[in-house]
Design a protein around this motif. Structure first.
Motif, PDB file in Angstrom:
ATOM      1  N   ARG A 164      27.537  77.644  34.632  1.00  0.00           N
ATOM      2  CA  ARG A 164      27.675  76.869  33.392  1.00  0.00           C
ATOM      3  C   ARG A 164      28.741  75.789  33.559  1.00  0.00           C
ATOM      4  O   ARG A 164      28.583  74.674  33.066  1.00  0.00           O
ATOM      5  N   LEU A 165      29.823  76.127  34.264  1.00  0.00           N
ATOM      6  CA  LEU A 165      30.891  75.161  34.488  1.00  0.00           C
ATOM      7  C   LEU A 165      30.373  73.972  35.305  1.00  0.00           C
ATOM      8  O   LEU A 165      30.637  72.810  34.978  1.00  0.00           O
ATOM      9  N   GLY A 166      29.618  74.271  36.356  1.00  0.00           N
ATOM     10  CA  GLY A 166      29.056  73.203  37.177  1.00  0.00           C
ATOM     11  C   GLY A 166      28.047  72.368  36.421  1.00  0.00           C
ATOM     12  O   GLY A 166      28.016  71.136  36.557  1.00  0.00           O
ATOM     13  N   HIS A 167      27.218  73.029  35.612  1.00  0.00           N
ATOM     14  CA  HIS A 167      26.238  72.300  34.803  1.00  0.00           C
ATOM     15  C   HIS A 167      26.942  71.349  33.837  1.00  0.00           C
ATOM     16  O   HIS A 167      26.518  70.208  33.649  1.00  0.00           O
ATOM     17  N   GLY A 168      28.043  71.830  33.231  1.00  0.00           N
ATOM     18  CA  GLY A 168      28.784  70.985  32.292  1.00  0.00           C
ATOM     19  C   GLY A 168      29.402  69.775  32.964  1.00  0.00           C
ATOM     20  O   GLY A 168      29.505  68.694  32.351  1.00  0.00           O
ATOM     21  N   ALA A 169      29.799  69.922  34.237  1.00  0.00           N
ATOM     22  CA  ALA A 169      30.406  68.796  34.954  1.00  0.00           C
ATOM     23  C   ALA A 169      29.380  67.736  35.316  1.00  0.00           C
ATOM     24  O   ALA A 169      29.722  66.552  35.455  1.00  0.00           O
ATOM     25  N   LEU A 170      28.103  68.150  35.453  1.00  0.00           N
ATOM     26  CA  LEU A 170      27.057  67.218  35.877  1.00  0.00           C
ATOM     27  C   LEU A 170      26.266  66.643  34.716  1.00  0.00           C
ATOM     28  O   LEU A 170      25.422  65.760  34.933  1.00  0.00           O
ATOM     29  N   HIS A 171      26.512  67.125  33.511  1.00  0.00           N
ATOM     30  CA  HIS A 171      25.764  66.653  32.344  1.00  0.00           C
ATOM     31  C   HIS A 171      26.745  66.222  31.253  1.00  0.00           C
ATOM     32  O   HIS A 171      27.458  67.056  30.679  1.00  0.00           O
ATOM     33  N   VAL A 172      26.766  64.934  30.985  1.00  0.00           N
ATOM     34  CA  VAL A 172      27.661  64.390  29.965  1.00  0.00           C
ATOM     35  C   VAL A 172      27.154  64.763  28.582  1.00  0.00           C
ATOM     36  O   VAL A 172      25.963  64.606  28.282  1.00  0.00           O
ATOM     37  N   SER A 173      28.052  65.291  27.754  1.00  0.00           N
ATOM     38  CA  SER A 173      27.677  65.704  26.400  1.00  0.00           C
ATOM     39  C   SER A 173      28.834  65.437  25.444  1.00  0.00           C
ATOM     40  O   SER A 173      29.998  65.575  25.824  1.00  0.00           O
ATOM     41  N   SER A 174      28.506  65.074  24.225  1.00  0.00           N
ATOM     42  CA  SER A 174      29.543  64.847  23.209  1.00  0.00           C
ATOM     43  C   SER A 174      29.968  66.144  22.537  1.00  0.00           C
ATOM     44  O   SER A 174      30.852  66.121  21.669  1.00  0.00           O
ATOM     45  N   ALA A 175      29.340  67.254  22.908  1.00  0.00           N
ATOM     46  CA  ALA A 175      29.687  68.585  22.387  1.00  0.00           C
ATOM     47  C   ALA A 175      29.698  68.623  20.860  1.00  0.00           C
ATOM     48  O   ALA A 175      30.465  69.366  20.251  1.00  0.00           O
ATOM     49  N   GLY A 176      28.834  67.823  20.259  1.00  0.00           N
ATOM     50  CA  GLY A 176      28.718  67.823  18.804  1.00  0.00           C
ATOM     51  C   GLY A 176      29.856  67.144  18.079  1.00  0.00           C
ATOM     52  O   GLY A 176      29.927  67.184  16.846  1.00  0.00           O
ATOM     53  N   GLN A 177      30.771  66.487  18.797  1.00  0.00           N
ATOM     54  CA  GLN A 177      31.916  65.847  18.153  1.00  0.00           C
ATOM     55  C   GLN A 177      31.755  64.343  17.982  1.00  0.00           C
ATOM     56  O   GLN A 177      32.643  63.669  17.450  1.00  0.00           O
ATOM     57  N   GLY A 178      30.635  63.823  18.450  1.00  0.00           N
ATOM     58  CA  GLY A 178      30.366  62.397  18.300  1.00  0.00           C
ATOM     59  C   GLY A 178      30.784  61.612  19.533  1.00  0.00           C
ATOM     60  O   GLY A 178      31.804  61.907  20.148  1.00  0.00           O
ATOM     61  N   TRP A 179      29.987  60.595  19.851  1.00  0.00           N
ATOM     62  CA  TRP A 179      30.270  59.810  21.048  1.00  0.00           C
ATOM     63  C   TRP A 179      31.550  58.979  20.966  1.00  0.00           C
ATOM     64  O   TRP A 179      32.232  58.799  21.984  1.00  0.00           O
ATOM     65  N   PRO A 180      31.912  58.440  19.798  1.00  0.00           N
ATOM     66  CA  PRO A 180      33.188  57.715  19.750  1.00  0.00           C
ATOM     67  C   PRO A 180      34.379  58.582  20.164  1.00  0.00           C
ATOM     68  O   PRO A 180      35.265  58.129  20.892  1.00  0.00           O
ATOM     69  N   VAL A 181      34.398  59.854  19.684  1.00  0.00           N
ATOM     70  CA  VAL A 181      35.492  60.760  20.069  1.00  0.00           C
ATOM     71  C   VAL A 181      35.420  61.062  21.559  1.00  0.00           C
ATOM     72  O   VAL A 181      36.446  61.094  22.256  1.00  0.00           O
ATOM     73  N   TYR A 182      34.205  61.279  22.070  1.00  0.00           N
ATOM     74  CA  TYR A 182      34.042  61.541  23.498  1.00  0.00           C
ATOM     75  C   TYR A 182      34.641  60.402  24.317  1.00  0.00           C
ATOM     76  O   TYR A 182      35.386  60.644  25.281  1.00  0.00           O
ATOM     77  N   TRP A 183      34.314  59.168  23.943  1.00  0.00           N
ATOM     78  CA  TRP A 183      34.790  58.029  24.728  1.00  0.00           C
ATOM     79  C   TRP A 183      36.281  57.778  24.523  1.00  0.00           C
ATOM     80  O   TRP A 183      36.956  57.311  25.441  1.00  0.00           O
ATOM     81  N   PHE A 184      36.805  58.106  23.358  1.00  0.00           N
ATOM     82  CA  PHE A 184      38.257  57.989  23.172  1.00  0.00           C
ATOM     83  C   PHE A 184      38.987  58.927  24.123  1.00  0.00           C
ATOM     84  O   PHE A 184      39.963  58.539  24.784  1.00  0.00           O
ATOM     85  N   VAL A 185      38.516  60.179  24.214  1.00  0.00           N
ATOM     86  CA  VAL A 185      39.138  61.144  25.122  1.00  0.00           C
ATOM     87  C   VAL A 185      38.966  60.681  26.571  1.00  0.00           C
ATOM     88  O   VAL A 185      39.878  60.830  27.394  1.00  0.00           O
ATOM     89  N   ALA A 186      37.813  60.097  26.888  1.00  0.00           N
ATOM     90  CA  ALA A 186      37.581  59.598  28.247  1.00  0.00           C
ATOM     91  C   ALA A 186      38.576  58.498  28.598  1.00  0.00           C
ATOM     92  O   ALA A 186      39.141  58.491  29.709  1.00  0.00           O
ATOM     93  N   VAL A 187      38.815  57.578  27.671  1.00  0.00           N
ATOM     94  CA  VAL A 187      39.770  56.494  27.919  1.00  0.00           C
ATOM     95  C   VAL A 187      41.176  57.053  28.094  1.00  0.00           C
ATOM     96  O   VAL A 187      41.924  56.628  28.993  1.00  0.00           O
ATOM     97  N   ALA A 188      41.560  58.019  27.247  1.00  0.00           N
ATOM     98  CA  ALA A 188      42.897  58.616  27.357  1.00  0.00           C
ATOM     99  C   ALA A 188      43.072  59.341  28.690  1.00  0.00           C
ATOM    100  O   ALA A 188      44.109  59.217  29.351  1.00  0.00           O
ATOM    101  N   LEU A 189      42.056  60.098  29.099  1.00  0.00           N
ATOM    102  CA  LEU A 189      42.128  60.819  30.369  1.00  0.00           C
ATOM    103  C   LEU A 189      42.170  59.837  31.537  1.00  0.00           C
ATOM    104  O   LEU A 189      42.921  60.026  32.506  1.00  0.00           O
TER     105      LEU A 189
END
Length: 408
Positions: A164-189
């Motif tokens: 499951r960990l490997g699958h999560g690393a290979l498949h981008v998902s917003s985890a139900g929190q919305g893409w804007p939040v996903y991309w904000f965290v991506a920019v911060a990281l």
């Protein structure tokens, strides 16, 4: 053998310098909220920082001058001044966040409020910078930073679903929190992996250690081994948070929560090693950011500079260093949450990234300084692609911060 030994210890320094309070916060929050969906950000960040740190190290080794020392000469005083102001402010805010990280680590160890530890941390940083030899400073905190490997150990001991960990690393998902939040965290990281101070410190440190063209192989080994291993440590933080918090939809807002999964599987020994790791990486980063702020100012104005140079001979350099520490303490003594300060720092850092990395690419292609050691075709292609990503992150950072209310 002596050269190999120096290169090995330099790698340890690169590892210790890569992970700081920004990575502790951003990586752990990303794992808790989105699982492994941001793993690619760390991979991209490591590739980029390796490319540009290699350029910065090569500039220092071949020209005998630090990157910022050449920016004013190559791009002119006005452009360099804009670069100086932006990078200096971000570096001082980063310094404050790192001092806050040291104080939080000491709070975790003692139970006493982090506010009591802030001035102690600042004085300790000043004393180390004043009295400890440059090589010893790098090696002590670089080696101690390897204590973060405890997170990789904890990941093995936790009930980890590796598929499951490997699958999560290979498949981008917003985890139900919305893409804007996903991309904000991506920019911060992303910003946490390519902080401006890293390349300034690496280049200036090379000058301090008197690198020459003969040291290019050692400098490159520092980059190509040290930063990827640092990236592995950051990825371990993401993975542990993903296993411990993501399935239940949890989130993180303090270092105690970051440490909790390690304590769960390793007990008191795990807590001790984790506290050591947090202290080492934040204290080491405070040393580097403090020096980087002073390096940038002194190199722009043409002052005598260097940790090796006594305060009497480089009074303005050491004064800027002291002012940066005092400003960091003042910011923290307003009782601002160090974790929240780190989040804002990452946004500001993302905004100014192009001002740091574009001049490096320009200077690394100037034969006046590097002769036949300028970038090759593939290095320039990688540098240009990564610069486009930096510009995209810079443009998106503030709109995403506003749109998501800082990722909430």
């Amino acid at each position: 053998m002596k050269r190999l030994f120096a290169a090995t210890l330099g790698v340890l320094s690169a590892i210790g310098g890569f992970v700081d309070i920004g990575d502790l916060v951003a990586a752990s929050q990303a794992g808790a909220r989105f699982g492994m969906a941001h793993a690619w950000v760390l991979v991209v960040g490591v590739v980029g920082i390796c490319a540009y740190a290699d350029m910065a190290g090569r500039i220092a080794a071949v020209s005998g001058r630090a990157v910022f020392d050449l920016v004013r000469e190559r791009l002119g005083p006005r452009v360099a001044l804009l670069n100086l102001v932006a990078s200096w402010l971000v570096t001082v805010i980063t310094l404050a966040a790192e001092l806050g990280g040291v104080a939080l680590a000491l709070q975790l160890a003692t139970g006493l409020s982090y506010l009591l530890w802030v001035p102690v941390a600042a004085v300790a940083v000043w004393l180390v910078l004043w009295r400890m030899r440059f090589e010893l400073m790098e090696r002590v905190f670089g080696l101690a930073g390897l204590a973060l490997l405890v997170f990789a150990v904890a990941l093995v001991l936790l009930p980890t679903d590796w598929a499951r960990l490997g699958h999560g690393a290979l498949h981008v998902s917003s985890a139900g929190q919305g893409w804007p939040v996903y991309w904000f965290v991506a920019v911060a990281l992303f910003a946490s992996t390519v902080s401006p101070y890293e390349v300034f410190f690496f280049s200036s440190g090379g000058v301090e250690e008197k690198w020459s063209a003969r040291d290019l192989a050692a400098a490159r080994s520092n980059v190509l081994i040290g930063f990827p291993v640092g990236g592995f440590l950051a990825l371990s933080l993401v993975a542990v948070a993903a296993v411990a918090y993501h399935p239940s939809g949890g989130s993180l807002d303090n270092l105690a929560q970051v440490a909790r999964p390690v304590v769960t599987v390793l007990g008191g020994a795990g807590l001790a090693v984790t506290v050591l790791a947090f202290f080492a990486v934040t204290f080491g980063a405070a040393l580097e950011t403090g020096l980087s702020a002073a390096y940038a100012a002194a190199q722009y104005f043409g002052w005598q500079w260097g940790k090796r140079v006594s305060p009497r001979e480089a009074a303005r350099f050491h004064s800027v260093l002291l002012v940066g520490l005092l400003l960091g303490v003042l910011m923290l003594m307003t009782a601002v949450d160090p974790v929240r300060l780190t989040e804002y720092m990452l946004v500001f850092s993302a905004v100014v990234l192009p001002l740091t990395y574009l001049p490096i690419l320009v200077v690394a292609n100037d034969r006046t300084y590097l002769g036949d050691r300028v970038n090759g075709r593939w290095t320039n292609l990688l540098g240009a692609v990564f610069l486009l990503l930096i510009v995209a992150a810079s443009v998106a950072a503030i709109p995403l911060a506003i749109m998501t209310r800082m990722g909430q």
